[in-house]
Enzyme design. Structure first.
Site, PDB file in Angstrom:
ATOM      1  N   CYS A 103       0.647  -1.088  -0.183  1.00 16.37           N
ATOM      2  CA  CYS A 103      -0.028  -0.146   0.146  1.00 16.37           C
ATOM      3  C   CYS A 103       0.919   1.248   0.043  1.00 16.37           C
ATOM      4  CB  CYS A 103      -0.795   0.134   1.227  1.00 16.37           C
ATOM      5  SG  CYS A 103      -1.099  -1.482   2.115  1.00 16.37           S
ATOM      6  N   GLY A 158      -0.703   0.266  -4.960  1.00 17.70           N
ATOM      7  CA  GLY A 158      -1.809  -0.328  -4.744  1.00 17.70           C
ATOM      8  C   GLY A 158      -3.179  -0.151  -5.753  1.00 17.70           C
ATOM      9  N   ASN A 215       0.949   1.228   6.070  1.00 23.31           N
ATOM     10  CA  ASN A 215       1.500   0.642   5.047  1.00 23.31           C
ATOM     11  C   ASN A 215       2.489  -0.359   5.664  1.00 23.31           C
ATOM     12  OD1 ASN A 215       2.765  -0.277   2.587  1.00 23.31           O
ATOM     13  ND2 ASN A 215       4.182   1.523   2.728  1.00 23.31           N
ATOM     14  N   GLY A 216       2.388  -1.794   5.243  1.00 23.09           N
ATOM     15  CA  GLY A 216       3.533  -2.747   5.967  1.00 23.09           C
ATOM     16  C   GLY A 216       2.786  -4.255   6.310  1.00 23.09           C
ATOM     17  N   CYS A 269      13.515  -1.474   3.243  1.00 21.34           N
ATOM     18  CA  CYS A 269      13.272  -2.327   2.115  1.00 21.34           C
ATOM     19  C   CYS A 269      14.119  -2.258   1.069  1.00 21.34           C
ATOM     20  CB  CYS A 269      12.019  -2.526   1.616  1.00 21.34           C
ATOM     21  SG  CYS A 269      11.552  -3.395   0.269  1.00 21.34           S
ATOM     22  N   TYR A 313      12.723  -2.033  -7.255  1.00 22.27           N
ATOM     23  CA  TYR A 313      11.580  -2.292  -8.174  1.00 22.27           C
ATOM     24  C   TYR A 313      10.402  -1.368  -7.530  1.00 22.27           C
ATOM     25  CZ  TYR A 313       7.372  -5.020  -9.364  1.00 22.27           C
ATOM     26  OH  TYR A 313       6.199  -5.405  -9.793  1.00 22.27           O
ATOM     27  N   ASP A 334      16.113  -7.032 -16.605  1.00 28.37           N
ATOM     28  CA  ASP A 334      15.001  -6.999 -15.566  1.00 28.37           C
ATOM     29  C   ASP A 334      15.448  -6.942 -14.206  1.00 28.37           C
ATOM     30  OD1 ASP A 334      12.233  -7.058 -15.009  1.00 28.37           O
ATOM     31  OD2 ASP A 334      11.841  -9.152 -15.936  1.00 28.37           O
ATOM     32  N   ASP A 335      14.284  -6.468 -13.497  1.00 33.61           N
ATOM     33  CA  ASP A 335      14.811  -6.100 -12.339  1.00 33.61           C
ATOM     34  C   ASP A 335      14.705  -7.204 -11.084  1.00 33.61           C
ATOM     35  OD1 ASP A 335      11.984  -6.178 -11.386  1.00 33.61           O
ATOM     36  OD2 ASP A 335      11.770  -4.479 -12.499  1.00 33.61           O
TER      37      ASP A 335
END
Ligand code: SF4
Length: 473
Positions: free
Chosen positions: A12, A38, A112-113, A246, A252, A355-356
């Site tokens: 989120c 999200g 968020n989390g 993170c 990404y 690509d990531d």
């Protein structure tokens, strides 16, 4: 890479503003810029100083709100939330912010989390008589606050926060104040901005640029910030903190125009691409990136390797929003709809496809096949992050161990499975060097758990993965 194709999803995004006459409209714009975090649901709660009013719904920000609806949200303060689509659907009751009304006033909550001990706390609270309205781990905080014996909301909140383990960036709002709290590891990004005299808070700094706000600073791990008409006040609530932002936010999730702890996401991705080129050392004719999140890394790769960057893959922007597909075959159809190779670029060429990340491998296999069908002579897959071997418990739906291709297979096995001529992953050290966050002794200040298996918090036996949340009830 396209989130819904990869099977790698952000949980989120949150946005809040205190003290602005256009609070609801600004929150709408803020949420719109966080839409990539999200797409399942969106909500806004406004405060006019005497009453909290909520409007939320399932779908994109532009689907949930329109001019008329926003005009009706009167107030000078607001918090908002965008929620990502879970496999189980979720439903309107799980769309945030949550609004709790009681005799002592109202409390709105956006999160968020992922709380890793939510299940244990929930059982405890239910045994004490709490009744949960949703299957969301977020509601646990509201019940902990309510059950705390402390008198002031500030003390109730601090006490409740110390009982939570895991990742959380919380926005809370009452009629008279907004509270912002970040977990002791600072796992999810959260920043403070200012527009005129009003303070705003957002999961990503790109939200500030959209509304013309100035970036003030990042929220620190274990910090509680209280914003009211007197201004901003900060206090620590955690006994000890250890930064572990993170890493996948850099790789990404976050938008390239966002900065996380002073590092621009596009610049970090480009450096990861450069580092990857140095580690891969592949002879080829063109470099291409999988749109959108891998373009920065592909540009960096091409620059470093001295091989031209070309648009070898095109994303069809006009395909309607699709939820996560339940089956492999539908997922593959989705890939075909959304990505197309550019024959004129790849035909007869030795192609490096950047690509990531690789989650299940299904999408990579589809893209490699697509490039070969378009005439590519060789397809070399270069991934701008290390193999993802472990699930994330902190709010990112990275799938389970069983579904993560790198948890069960060697690089050579994965290469064979996706049908590439070669496959290179960026090393952990190379990734850290490329992101370039200052080291704190031996600590890199980043969470690397999905790559290394070293989780920055305790993980409980009944910790629920984000996509399993619907099962908790
Ligand atoms: S485990 Fe991976 S995705 Fe999850 S917070 Fe850590 S770095 Fe991010």
């Amino acid at each position: 890479m396209l989130a819904e194709l990869k099977g790698l999803n952000e949980e989120c995004g949150v946005f809040g503003i205190w003290g602005h006459p256009d609070a609801a409209k600004i929150t709408y714009y803020g949420l719109h810029s966080l839409q990539h975090r999200g797409q399942e649901g969106a909500g806004i709660v406004v405060s006019n100083g005497g009453r909290l009013q909520v409007l939320k719904g399932e779908g994109l920000v532009t689907e949930v709100f329109n001019e008329g609806k926003i005009e009706k949200l009167h107030g000078k303060s607001a918090i908002g939330h965008v929620r990502y689509a879970t496999a189980g659907g979720g439903g309107i009751e799980n769309v945030q912010p949550f609004l709790f009304n009681s005799q002592n006033g109202s409390l709105a909550l956006a999160h968020n989390g992922n709380i890793v001990n939510a299940n244990a706390l929930k059982h405890q609270l239910e045994a004490q008589g709490s009744i949960f309205q949703t299957s969301s781990d977020t509601e646990v905080l509201a019940h902990l606050i309510k059950r705390s014996g402390y008198l002031s909301l500030n003390d109730q909140l601090k006490n409740a926060l110390t009982m939570l383990k895991g990742a959380y960036a919380f926005l809370l709002m009452t009629e008279t104040e907004m509270m912002v709290a970040l977990d002791p590891n600072g796992l999810r990004p959260l920043s403070i901005g200012q527009i005129g005299d009003a303070y705003c808070v957002a999961s990503e700094t790109c939200a500030f640029d959209i509304i013309g706000a100035e970036f003030v600073r990042d929220v620190m791990p274990g910090e509680l910030i209280i914003i009211d008409d007197r201004g901003l006040h900060s206090e620590p609530f955690a006994l000890s903190t250890s930064s572990a932002i993170c890493t996948m936010e850099y790789v990404y999730f976050s938008r390239p125009d966002s900065n996380i702890h002073g590092i621009n996401v596009h610049t970090a991705r480009k450096s990861m691409g450069k580092q990857l080129a140095m580690e891969a050392q592949i002879d080829a004719d063109v470099v291409t990136g999988v749109p959108d999140s891998s373009i920065s890394a592909a540009i960096g790769y091409a620059e470093s390797a001295g091989i031209p960057y070309e648009l070898g893959l095109i994303k069809n922007r006009y395909v309607g929003r699709t939820f996560i597909q339940p089956s492999q075959s539908l997922r593959e159809q989705g890939v075909k709809m959304k990505l197309a190779p550019v024959r004129g670029v790849v035909e007869g060429k030795r192609v490096i496809m950047v690509d990531d990340s690789i989650v299940r491998g299904t999408t990579s296999r589809r893209i490699v096949t697509m490039l070969r069908e378009a005439g590519a002579k060789e397809v070399h897959v270069c991934i701008s992050s290390p193999p993802m071997k472990n699930p994330c418990f902190y709010g990112i739906d990275t799938s389970t161990h069983e579904e993560l291709i790198a948890s069960k297979h060697s690089v050579e096995e994965i290469r064979e499975m996706i049908g590439a001529d070669s496959l290179t992953f960026l090393s952990v050290d190379g990734m850290l060097k490329a992101i370039g966050r200052p080291q704190d002794g031996n600590q890199c200040g980043q969470c690397l758990a999905c790559f290394t298996g070293n989780y920055p918090t305790e993980i409980y036996p009944d910790t629920v993965l984000p996509h399993e949340k619907e099962l908790v009830r």
